[in-house]
Write a protein that holds these residues in place. Sequence first.
Motif, mmCIF file in Angstrom:
data_model
loop_
_atom_site.group_PDB
_atom_site.id
_atom_site.type_symbol
_atom_site.label_atom_id
_atom_site.label_comp_id
_atom_site.label_asym_id
_atom_site.label_seq_id
_atom_site.Cartn_x
_atom_site.Cartn_y
_atom_site.Cartn_z
ATOM 1 N N LEU A 54 0.826 -1.205 0.000
ATOM 2 C CA LEU A 54 0.000 0.000 0.000
ATOM 3 C C LEU A 54 0.864 1.260 0.000
ATOM 4 O O LEU A 54 0.548 2.262 -0.677
ATOM 5 N N LEU A 55 1.955 1.230 0.760
ATOM 6 C CA LEU A 55 2.871 2.366 0.806
ATOM 7 C C LEU A 55 3.441 2.649 -0.576
ATOM 8 O O LEU A 55 3.511 3.806 -1.022
ATOM 9 N N THR A 56 3.854 1.583 -1.268
ATOM 10 C CA THR A 56 4.430 1.754 -2.599
ATOM 11 C C THR A 56 3.428 2.352 -3.568
ATOM 12 O O THR A 56 3.731 3.284 -4.322
ATOM 13 N N VAL A 57 2.194 1.812 -3.534
ATOM 14 C CA VAL A 57 1.145 2.330 -4.425
ATOM 15 C C VAL A 57 0.824 3.784 -4.079
ATOM 16 O O VAL A 57 0.653 4.638 -4.975
ATOM 17 N N SER A 58 0.754 4.102 -2.779
ATOM 18 C CA SER A 58 0.431 5.457 -2.359
ATOM 19 C C SER A 58 1.510 6.446 -2.810
ATOM 20 O O SER A 58 1.207 7.544 -3.290
ATOM 21 N N ALA A 64 2.572 10.813 -8.997
ATOM 22 C CA ALA A 64 1.810 11.138 -10.201
ATOM 23 C C ALA A 64 0.944 12.376 -9.978
ATOM 24 O O ALA A 64 0.823 13.239 -10.861
ATOM 25 N N SER A 65 0.340 12.493 -8.778
ATOM 26 C CA SER A 65 -0.484 13.664 -8.476
ATOM 27 C C SER A 65 0.356 14.938 -8.463
ATOM 28 O O SER A 65 -0.087 16.005 -8.949
ATOM 29 N N ARG A 66 1.559 14.870 -7.909
ATOM 30 C CA ARG A 66 2.432 16.046 -7.893
ATOM 31 C C ARG A 66 2.801 16.465 -9.311
ATOM 32 O O ARG A 66 2.837 17.654 -9.642
ATOM 33 N N PHE A 72 -0.526 21.291 -14.191
ATOM 34 C CA PHE A 72 -1.657 22.210 -14.158
ATOM 35 C C PHE A 72 -1.218 23.624 -13.762
ATOM 36 O O PHE A 72 -1.718 24.626 -14.314
ATOM 37 N N ARG A 73 -0.278 23.740 -12.807
ATOM 38 C CA ARG A 73 0.202 25.060 -12.395
ATOM 39 C C ARG A 73 0.924 25.752 -13.544
ATOM 40 O O ARG A 73 0.736 26.955 -13.782
ATOM 41 N N GLN A 74 1.732 24.952 -14.286
ATOM 42 C CA GLN A 74 2.415 25.540 -15.431
ATOM 43 C C GLN A 74 1.421 26.012 -16.493
ATOM 44 O O GLN A 74 1.546 27.103 -17.062
ATOM 45 N N LYS A 75 0.398 25.186 -16.750
ATOM 46 C CA LYS A 75 -0.605 25.574 -17.730
ATOM 47 C C LYS A 75 -1.375 26.801 -17.254
ATOM 48 O O LYS A 75 -1.715 27.698 -18.065
#
Length: 294
Positions: A54-58, A64-66, A72-75
């Motif tokens: 679970l830690l690895t997946v998280s 990926a979210s970062r 998105f911030r760059q866009k």
Amino acid sequence: MSDQDPSMSETMIDSDASRIGGVKEWLTKTFEAAGKVVPEFEYTPRSVVHLHSLLTVSKAKDDASRLVAHDFRQKAVEYRSQAARIREILENVGLAQDGLPSNVVSSAQALANVANLLNIRDTELSSYLVAMGDISLRKTDMEEKKGKLQQESKILLDYTRKAIARLTYLKRTLAQLEDDVAPCEVQMENWKTNLQVMAAKERQYMQQYVNYKAMLNRVGYSPEISHGVLVEMAEHRKDLEKKTKPILDTLRSYQDLPPDKALAALAIEDKKRQFGAAEKYLEHVLHSALASTD
């Protein structure tokens, strides 16, 4: 079997300890971020392996979210700079939003809303036409699917109505059968009693049949002696009685005469001869009747 390498065992122990430490650190940060305390539980090898996965997946999802957030911030920065440049150009040519009439602003806003609704990136007429054509195709496809669904729904509704009608009929039939159970049970009991009586009568009749058959065997009955043969023999007996009756009357009349030994002997011999001829005739008739029966 060779013993396990001590260095390998130490490496596995260090790896498990490192994994447990990483799991504890991850759980602590996760629960602190949620404002909760990590619950107490036993760190078994199975639970550690599951939590580490679970830690690895998280961590992978966080990375990926970062990346997506950074993109998105760059866009957003690019869009803001582009919006500022477009605003500057519009102000230079006298088309700033503050200087436009309210109806033009509302029309532009409506145009932008339609563009967002059609999911197009520009306000070119061709883009609107393509988007409207795509919506029209989707509408046609949805209408076809709607027609098929309506047809299937109609068929299912028909099946449902028929099923409800059959269910109602079956319930009514079941209720009728339940009402007929008691009378049928009474009738069955009557039939059972009648069958028992008939079985007893059958045994009685079979015993009588055996007794009658034994009686017929004792008296010498044979299948050749049928009712027709007996009737025919009785008729011949009557004929013989008619024929012998005059002879018997004559003999009785001789009893009234005075005794004459010689005449009496002659008369007796004559009657014996006639009686013997009558017996032979009777035997001949009997044999003839038996032969005709065979």
